[in-house]
Design a protein around this motif. Structure first.
Motif, PDB file in Angstrom:
ATOM      1  N   PRO B 224       0.815  -1.221   0.000  1.00  0.00           N
ATOM      2  CA  PRO B 224       0.000   0.000   0.000  1.00  0.00           C
ATOM      3  C   PRO B 224       0.851   1.276   0.000  1.00  0.00           C
ATOM      4  O   PRO B 224       0.487   2.257  -0.653  1.00  0.00           O
ATOM      5  CB  PRO B 224      -0.798  -0.118   1.305  1.00  0.00           C
ATOM      6  N   ASN B 225       1.976   1.238   0.680  1.00  0.00           N
ATOM      7  CA  ASN B 225       2.866   2.388   0.673  1.00  0.00           C
ATOM      8  C   ASN B 225       3.400   2.657  -0.734  1.00  0.00           C
ATOM      9  O   ASN B 225       3.601   3.799  -1.124  1.00  0.00           O
ATOM     10  CB  ASN B 225       4.054   2.168   1.612  1.00  0.00           C
ATOM     11  N   ARG B 227       1.814   1.947  -3.519  1.00  0.00           N
ATOM     12  CA  ARG B 227       0.724   2.548  -4.300  1.00  0.00           C
ATOM     13  C   ARG B 227       0.688   4.048  -4.095  1.00  0.00           C
ATOM     14  O   ARG B 227       0.661   4.825  -5.037  1.00  0.00           O
ATOM     15  CB  ARG B 227      -0.625   1.955  -3.851  1.00  0.00           C
ATOM     16  N   LYS B 228       0.715   4.417  -2.842  1.00  0.00           N
ATOM     17  CA  LYS B 228       0.607   5.828  -2.507  1.00  0.00           C
ATOM     18  C   LYS B 228       1.814   6.616  -3.033  1.00  0.00           C
ATOM     19  O   LYS B 228       1.675   7.692  -3.625  1.00  0.00           O
ATOM     20  CB  LYS B 228       0.500   5.978  -0.987  1.00  0.00           C
ATOM     21  N   SER B 231       1.637   7.211  -6.703  1.00  0.00           N
ATOM     22  CA  SER B 231       0.684   8.239  -7.108  1.00  0.00           C
ATOM     23  C   SER B 231       1.285   9.627  -6.864  1.00  0.00           C
ATOM     24  O   SER B 231       1.138  10.525  -7.686  1.00  0.00           O
ATOM     25  CB  SER B 231      -0.657   8.061  -6.385  1.00  0.00           C
ATOM     26  N   GLU B 232       2.002   9.764  -5.761  1.00  0.00           N
ATOM     27  CA  GLU B 232       2.647  11.055  -5.497  1.00  0.00           C
ATOM     28  C   GLU B 232       3.737  11.355  -6.510  1.00  0.00           C
ATOM     29  O   GLU B 232       3.858  12.468  -7.017  1.00  0.00           O
ATOM     30  CB  GLU B 232       3.266  11.060  -4.096  1.00  0.00           C
ATOM     31  N   TRP B 257      -0.877   0.542  -8.745  1.00  0.00           N
ATOM     32  CA  TRP B 257      -1.436   1.873  -9.006  1.00  0.00           C
ATOM     33  C   TRP B 257      -1.450   2.172 -10.497  1.00  0.00           C
ATOM     34  O   TRP B 257      -2.430   2.664 -11.049  1.00  0.00           O
ATOM     35  CB  TRP B 257      -0.613   2.933  -8.258  1.00  0.00           C
TER      36      TRP B 257
END
Lengths: 337, 337
Positions: B224-225, B227-228, B231-232, B257
């Motif tokens: 999950p990290n 993915r985030k 996106s950033e 992502w």
DNA sequence: CTGAAAGCGCTTACAG
DNA sequence: CTGAAAGCGCTTACAG
């Protein structure tokens, strides 16, 4: 390293006094206890657990026999076992067997020599020698993710594979599927047999069973075996609308083959697994599956063992644990079509 | 359980004779040895390793401190350690620390009390207390997948993360990429810092480094990290043609992502990881990555420990192991475009 | 409340 | 080649 004698000498007391003080024996004056504690700190003394174990006939270590710790399913089980046992002061020693009969026996021999306080085991080869070893063992034993053979009176903790397979197939049935294929594990596996049976009985109940076209037994239990099995199954019966794989690895292998052939899941075919591996959550996989509650199983096995250690005359009842359906994106409802 | 006395009494010899016979001492007549062996078999006798350990000051058990055994990277390491140590008669006891400083210290305390013969450790918290504990430890220790702190003179086995990051970035460069982003692990990690440094230095060397737009540090090290972070990163700089993630989990998160956004890998963007987890091989992932040779690292650490046990006066040299580039499908060459 | 003694199950100098 | 004795580092009845 300082030992208990050094502490006693330093304080001018008997070793028995030191022993009692550090074991919180009631018959020690508060003052003595204080002094002993201080000396222990000053000397950085730690009691020798080996010596203590020898005399108390208690090592506070339990053995956990496991096929392969790098299999995430078993490491999950192991962590649960460890967590609950650790809380009671026990150390757990893993024994990887690699599903090798000799290593399984070696593990038991080792446990005897090292005076473990108890065993949680997941053996794959229950031959006569092994059973004989177990039955002459003066040590509490619980079977985990296995059933205890008749000859032995030890409790087990396992998933109700038959019932779980029933749930899985019923789920597919409720979604409107009628042509449901099955990819099985090699026949030698009790687990696999139970899951297959659950599938067959449920399908038969609705007059939907077609053994010759809808079932393929994979050659192993891993992803490549799933790929191959899926290709065979598809060749046998391209009209299947759903496939129930006896474990997630096989299910993922199926998914891979399907993806390569550009057969859309779940639009063209639904796939269901069994295990709920971490893999199953991945964005591309999203496998609907039956979760084996590793945490509950592991801690339950540990609790049973703890009970048996506390009271060696009783053998607590076995536990058959229900699997849980985890819905994700790999199965489609046919109802509205 | 029968003990050595029972055997001696049964045979009418001294316990010392039995002891010598079963330990293959040269000064025992062949005849006596035969008789003893027979009696041992008849009684199903197994020597008590606890008693033996107490007197020989040798337990044939070594401790392996590990953050989390269900992390496949560490279980790979553990299996390698175990395999080579098992061959020398040692049992390895795992200690999961959950990256918890108290558990790390508990493990050392436990190792002392239980008289382990040596330790292989992967600690995350090298505070003063911990270092103090280690330095007063009369037990061989080797660091695995970690560097030994200056204050201590113990060997380590680790991957050369800096060098490996260099290789990864050069690979991307050779493929023709110039706009290469980096997704880093949280700053606290030495490993992460080294990999970041390798990336920066290589990029800078070619005048390609743009710290403000091309680097994102993830909040953790899991999918999950990733993915985030992806996106950033994409928001910061949509023109990137390649991304180097500091580990596979982050890389896989990035891939997720990207897949959700329908950004094609490697056609629109190349992704590179680090670790070579099993995951990376999956059909949908096919992640090009740097493999940390767990087997070599684990067995090397075990060998160093064995050397130190055999000769406590020597401390063998540390070993920095090279990672290996594993090419799969997630990186594309820009050369012919 | 404390100490002296025995003992857990082995191994290993020391005599013979 | 074999036995008696001491001892590894503790714990635990038994006296006092």
């Amino acid at each position: 390293m300082a030992n208990i004698k050094d502490i006693a000498k330093h304080l001018g007391v008997a070793v028995s006094t030191v022993s009692r003080a550090m074991n919180n024996h009631p018959d020690v004056s508060e003052e003595t206890k204080q002094q002993v504690m201080e000396a222990i700190r000053a000397f950085n003394y730690r009691p020798n657990a080996i010596a203590r174990g020898l005399i108390r006939k208690k090592t506070f270590t339990i053995g956990l026999m496991i096929p392969e710790i790098s299999d995430p399913f078993f490491s999950g089980l192991a962590r649960a076992v460890e967590r609950t046992l650790f809380g009671h002061g026990y150390q757990v020693v893993y024994g990887n067997t690699d599903r090798n009969p000799d290593k399984e026996k070696q593990f038991i021999a080792n446990a005897i020599e090292r005076q473990f306080d108890g065993l949680i085991i997941t053996p794959d080869f229950l031959d006569a020698t092994f059973i004989e070893m177990l039955s002459s063992l003066e040590m509490p034993v619980v079977f985990l993710r296995r059933r205890t053979p008749q000859e032995l009176s030890m409790p087990y903790v396992d998933v109700d594979h038959y019932q779980a397979a029933t749930v899985a197939v019923n789920y597919l049935l409720e979604l409107g599927h009628k042509k449901i294929g099955f990819i099985g594990m090699p026949e030698s596996s009790f687990t696999g047999t139970q899951r297959l049976l659950g599938y067959k009985d449920t399908m038969r109940k609705y007059g939907l069973l077609s053994e010759s076209t809808d079932i393929v037994v994979a050659e192993g239990r891993h992803i490549p075996n799933g790929r191959k099995a899926m290709s065979e199954l598809y060749e046998q019966n391209p009209h299947l609308t759903a496939v129930f794989a006896a474990n997630d690895l096989l299910g993922i292998g199926s998914l891979e083959w399907l993806a390569k052939r550009d057969i859309k899941v779940p639009e063209q075919i639904s796939v269901m697994g069994f295990d709920n591996l971490e893999y199953a959550e991945l964005h591309w996989i999203q496998l609907t599956t039956m979760e084996q509650p590793t945490h509950r199983m592991g801690s339950k096995a540990a609790e049973l063992l703890l009970q048996m250690i506390a009271d060696k005359t009783q053998t607590p009842p076995s536990d058959l644990i229900e699997a849980r359906l985890i819905e994700r994106q790999s199965c489609q409802s046919l109802k509205r079509t």
